[in-house]
Design a protein around this motif. Structure first.
Motif, PDB file in Angstrom:
ATOM      1  N   GLN A  89      -4.579   1.526   6.119  1.00  0.00           N
ATOM      2  CA  GLN A  89      -3.356   1.564   5.323  1.00  0.00           C
ATOM      3  C   GLN A  89      -3.424   2.853   4.508  1.00  0.00           C
ATOM      4  O   GLN A  89      -4.344   3.056   3.718  1.00  0.00           O
ATOM      5  N   HIS A 112      -2.940   3.839  -1.104  1.00  0.00           N
ATOM      6  CA  HIS A 112      -3.650   2.868  -1.941  1.00  0.00           C
ATOM      7  C   HIS A 112      -2.707   2.261  -2.975  1.00  0.00           C
ATOM      8  O   HIS A 112      -2.737   1.058  -3.238  1.00  0.00           O
ATOM      9  N   CYS A 115       0.734   1.499   8.352  1.00  0.00           N
ATOM     10  CA  CYS A 115      -0.385   0.729   8.870  1.00  0.00           C
ATOM     11  C   CYS A 115      -0.681   1.222  10.275  1.00  0.00           C
ATOM     12  O   CYS A 115       0.206   1.215  11.135  1.00  0.00           O
ATOM     13  N   GLU A 138       0.485  -6.722  -3.888  1.00  0.00           N
ATOM     14  CA  GLU A 138      -0.401  -6.002  -2.995  1.00  0.00           C
ATOM     15  C   GLU A 138      -0.093  -6.442  -1.566  1.00  0.00           C
ATOM     16  O   GLU A 138       0.055  -7.633  -1.295  1.00  0.00           O
ATOM     17  N   PHE A 141      -1.021  -6.324   2.551  1.00  0.00           N
ATOM     18  CA  PHE A 141      -2.115  -6.154   3.490  1.00  0.00           C
ATOM     19  C   PHE A 141      -1.597  -6.214   4.917  1.00  0.00           C
ATOM     20  O   PHE A 141      -0.885  -7.151   5.295  1.00  0.00           O
ATOM     21  N   LYS A 158      -7.196  -2.183   3.815  1.00  0.00           N
ATOM     22  CA  LYS A 158      -7.664  -2.244   2.435  1.00  0.00           C
ATOM     23  C   LYS A 158      -6.572  -2.618   1.453  1.00  0.00           C
ATOM     24  O   LYS A 158      -6.844  -2.835   0.278  1.00  0.00           O
ATOM     25  N   GLY A 159      -5.353  -2.673   1.921  1.00  0.00           N
ATOM     26  CA  GLY A 159      -4.263  -3.074   1.049  1.00  0.00           C
ATOM     27  C   GLY A 159      -3.571  -1.905   0.395  1.00  0.00           C
ATOM     28  O   GLY A 159      -4.163  -0.841   0.171  1.00  0.00           O
ATOM     29  N   THR A 160      -2.306  -2.093   0.095  1.00  0.00           N
ATOM     30  CA  THR A 160      -1.522  -1.116  -0.658  1.00  0.00           C
ATOM     31  C   THR A 160      -0.890  -1.843  -1.835  1.00  0.00           C
ATOM     32  O   THR A 160      -0.201  -2.845  -1.659  1.00  0.00           O
ATOM     33  N   GLN A 175     -12.387  -9.952  -1.332  1.00  0.00           N
ATOM     34  CA  GLN A 175     -11.487  -8.885  -1.743  1.00  0.00           C
ATOM     35  C   GLN A 175     -12.106  -8.201  -2.939  1.00  0.00           C
ATOM     36  O   GLN A 175     -12.106  -8.739  -4.039  1.00  0.00           O
ATOM     37  N   GLY A 204     -10.100  -3.694  -0.363  1.00  0.00           N
ATOM     38  CA  GLY A 204      -9.293  -4.550   0.496  1.00  0.00           C
ATOM     39  C   GLY A 204     -10.009  -5.829   0.866  1.00  0.00           C
ATOM     40  O   GLY A 204     -10.963  -6.247   0.216  1.00  0.00           O
TER      41      GLY A 204
END
Lengths: 115, 110
Positions: A6, A9, A23, A88, A90, A107-109, B38, B43
């Motif tokens: 991703q 951040h 993604c 957040e 994912f 890792k997620g945004t 997490q 993440g």
């Protein structure tokens, strides 16, 4: 092994702005793709998923994502964000060839929507 | 309907103490169960998954272990916690291609 990238951040947008979260995944086989959202203080929820068929997938709350196989991408979009979209996000992928393989997450945004 | 329970919601433990986090699911049989962590800026990381009683697959070497003593029970454990074990731990149950997540446990090791 599968992996998910991703690109952002943390994204900060004003209300009514358009959103696109990137993604990309790496896996040579057939995949199922997902976007999950975690609102502050809440647990993960499924936004949308792609298994097969139309590569443009509509999810809840006005979100959509487009699977572009040639680019190994599954970007999340929303035409006009609201303050309540602060959360957040994912992206996740799993091989569709085996029923037991787990989801691999990016890792997620973090999205912050400001007035 | 299917539900997933995870407890406790928050936990503060000293370094070197043991850990036991429990996850149970209802309304299904023989589920695939997962533990994710997490950590800030990193993440969601898959720690363990289980396709049946007594069957555990570990994705990363670490200070933690998992057990599946019953069909719908999945336990995350540690004999001696490290500071680096702090994080948010999520139990998940997979249905079809998607997954359902528990509410998570915020673990702080002090």
């Amino acid at each position: 092994a599968q992996s998910v990238s991703q690109h952002n951040h943390h994204v900060i947008l004003s209300e009514a702005a358009s959103l696109e979260l990137g993604c990309n995944y790496s896996y040579g086989g057939t995949v199922n793709l997902f976007w999950y959202v975690q609102y502050p203080g809440q647990h993960l929820q499924l936004l949308l998923k792609y298994f097969s068929g139309d590569p443009l997938v509509k999810g809840i709350k006005g979100f959509e994502a487009e699977f572009i196989k040639s680019k190994f991408s599954f970007n999340l979009r929303k035409p006009s964000v609201q303050w309540s979209d602060t959360a957040e996000y994912f992206c996740a992928v799993k091989s569709s060839n085996s029923g037991n393989t787990p989801l691999v997450f990016g890792k997620g945004t973090r999205l912050s929507v400001i007035a | 309907s299917q539900t997933i329970h995870q407890w406790p919601a928050t936990l503060v433990q000293p370094v070197g103490s043991p850990l036991s986090l429990e996850c149970t699911v209802e309304g299904t049989s023989n589920p695939n169960l997962y533990w994710y962590r997490q950590a800030a800026g990193r993440g969601l990381q898959l720690l363990f998954y289980s396709v049946g009683i007594g069957q555990i697959s570990s994705e990363v070497p670490q200070n933690l272990s998992a057990s599946r003593p019953q069909d719908r029970q999945f336990i995350l454990s540690s004999k001696k916690l490290l500071l680096s074990d702090s994080g948010f731990y999520l139990c998940a149950w997979r249905l079809g291609g998607g997954a359902f997540f528990g509410q998570g446990t915020r673990l702080t090791v002090v």
